[in-house]
Design an enzyme around this catalytic site. Structure first.
Site, PDB file in Angstrom:
ATOM      1  N   ASP A 167       0.825  -1.214   0.000  1.00  0.00           N
ATOM      2  CA  ASP A 167       0.000   0.000   0.000  1.00  0.00           C
ATOM      3  C   ASP A 167       0.855   1.257   0.000  1.00  0.00           C
ATOM      4  OD1 ASP A 167      -2.808  -1.364   0.793  1.00  0.00           O
ATOM      5  OD2 ASP A 167      -1.189  -2.237   1.973  1.00  0.00           O
ATOM      6  N   ASN A 233      -6.199  -4.134  -4.856  1.00  0.00           N
ATOM      7  CA  ASN A 233      -7.415  -3.564  -5.452  1.00  0.00           C
ATOM      8  C   ASN A 233      -7.105  -2.312  -6.279  1.00  0.00           C
ATOM      9  OD1 ASN A 233      -6.964  -2.744  -2.616  1.00  0.00           O
ATOM     10  ND2 ASN A 233      -8.588  -1.252  -3.034  1.00  0.00           N
ATOM     11  N   HIS A 328     -12.149  -2.285   5.735  1.00  0.00           N
ATOM     12  CA  HIS A 328     -11.965  -3.546   4.988  1.00  0.00           C
ATOM     13  C   HIS A 328     -12.252  -4.774   5.849  1.00  0.00           C
ATOM     14  CE1 HIS A 328     -10.317  -1.000   1.927  1.00  0.00           C
ATOM     15  NE2 HIS A 328      -9.245  -0.702   2.604  1.00  0.00           N
ATOM     16  N   HIS A 357      -4.735  -0.372   6.400  1.00  0.00           N
ATOM     17  CA  HIS A 357      -3.627   0.513   6.733  1.00  0.00           C
ATOM     18  C   HIS A 357      -3.481   0.687   8.231  1.00  0.00           C
ATOM     19  CE1 HIS A 357      -4.123   2.338   2.446  1.00  0.00           C
ATOM     20  NE2 HIS A 357      -3.902   1.047   2.455  1.00  0.00           N
TER      21      HIS A 357
END
Ligand SMILES: [Fe+2]
Length: 407
Positions: A167, A233, A328, A357
């Site tokens: 990420d 994603n 999420h 995150h």
């Protein structure tokens, strides 16, 4: 049958189990890092980390990844923008100085109103293990030189150091994260990237120029050591409203992986061996249900892992199967239901994921069950020996874990 007094071994064992469970669910603090509350701020397009290298048709966004199953090949990738230029990579080992060359292929793609530069991918094969190589791209125009070190031959007693980033994006915090990894004294030798690379899709019409800026940003590490790619994603780039209906189009053009070497039919799930590790990469955003290509591949892949050759079995994926955070939450649950029994059966050591995150880690649920069994059997079995063996196995490899908390 005797009565269960407070001093009975069973009660003591239950108390031990409760205390053990408390320890397992609260691992304590392992870092002084505190995530700031403010939203991450994007690096401006004129930031120095995005600088285009000088010179006509200079190769940019140079990055490497493993190019075969065992680490004797490297895929070198770069982009030229003025014209295609040559596909040649010139390379030589530190020891021989004899220059070799390999030829790659050029790819381009369009995304809405964006046309990519000339994306080069060149696989260098038949390298020696444990050897430093120099390589040059941009032959014929502006040449740029880099280097990498091949891994030691695959085997059970081969120490190796992996870094871990997910990420990443391209904010000021992204730069802090990458710098943190580069400066760590443990010196990661290969980086396991667990998905969500550029976040180009958060810009208007998924501005693919942000794929280019990200490629230039990570070059300072990815040109010198392999980054092992996992799709997240933010790599899907599915946007039918602007006519973009092919998932993963920018990602799959820009980041090639050696998926065919492990019998995979798509670049989103594959495996490699590196040093003492067998690394399986899965795709959270490709079909994984029964009868799907990914399912069939994984079903056939797991029995291939030879633990006497590669004692470490590591899986990378983007969406975690366990997550207590509100963001999420349970997005990885259906994949967990499909594949977790296999992970238990084949004794996967560690799963690395990104997406959320907020850093979390845990022992595996099967391990918790194992711990419970060990405690219950403490009074009649040599469990201490088993724990000692587990610790010895853990000591053979280091993991440097870095996560970006930038979004
Ligand atoms: Fe994500």
């Amino acid at each position: 049958m005797g009565s269960l007094g407070f001093s009975s071994p069973l009660v003591v064992a239950v108390l031990c189990l409760v205390l053990n469970a408390a320890l397992l669910v609260n691992g304590g603090k392992t870092s002084s890092f505190i995530r700031k509350v403010e939203k991450a701020i994007d690096l401006p397009l004129d930031a120095d980390v995005f600088q285009v290298p000088p010179g006509y048709n200079a190769p940019q966004q140079v990055h490497i990844t493993q190019g075969d199953l065992v680490g004797k090949a490297v895929i070198v990738s770069w982009v030229t923008v003025d014209e295609p230029g040559t596909n040649t990579v010139v390379y030589w080992s530190e020891n021989s100085k004899q220059k070799e060359q390999a030829e790659g292929k050029i790819y381009t793609y369009k995304y809405y109103n964006y046309t990519s530069g000339y994306i080069h991918h060149c696989t260098i094969r038949h390298l020696e293990f444990n050897t430093k190589y120099y390589y040059v791209v941009g032959i014929g125009h502006t040449e740029r030189q880099f280097w990498f070190v091949t891994p030691p031959e695959v085997g059970p007693d081969v120490p190796y150091s992996f870094g871990l980033i997910g990420d990443l994006g391209q904010s000021y915090d992204s730069n802090v994260t990458l710098t943190h990894y580069e400066r760590n004294p443990r010196k990661g030798q290969t980086l396991l990237f667990v998905g969500d690379l550029s976040y180009a899709d958060i810009y208007p019409c998924h501005d693919n120029n942000r794929w280019d800026t990200w490629g230039r940003f990570v070059e300072r590490s990815a040109a010198y050591q392999p980054w092992i790619w996992t799709a997240g994603n933010h790599e899907i780039d599915f946007y039918p409203e602007i006519g973009e209906t092919v998932p993963f189009k920018p990602y799959s053009h820009r980041y090639h992986v050696p998926y065919r070497a492990s019998g995979s039919t798509a670049p989103f799930w594959y495996s490699i061996k590196r040093a003492s590790a067998y690394i399986i990469v899965l795709s959270s955003y490709s079909a994984y249900g029964k009868y799907t290509p990914q399912y069939k591949w994984l079903e056939e892949e797991l029995p291939k892992v030879n633990r006497s050759e590669t004692p470490w079995l590591i899986v990378l994926m983007h969406a975690p199967w366990y997550n207590s955070y509100n963001y999420h939450y349970m997005e990885g649950e259906t994949m967990r239901v499909m594949y977790e029994p296999w992970f238990v059966k084949y004794k996967v050591d560690v799963v690395f994921a990104g997406h959320v995150h907020a850093y979390e880690r845990s022992v595996s649920i099967p391990s918790m069950i194992l711990c419970s069994k060990l405690i219950f059997s403490f009074f009649k079995s040599p469990c201490i020996v088993m724990i000692a063996l587990a610790l010895l196995e853990c000591a053979s490899m280091q993991f440097s874990v870095f996560f970006c908390f930038s979004k």
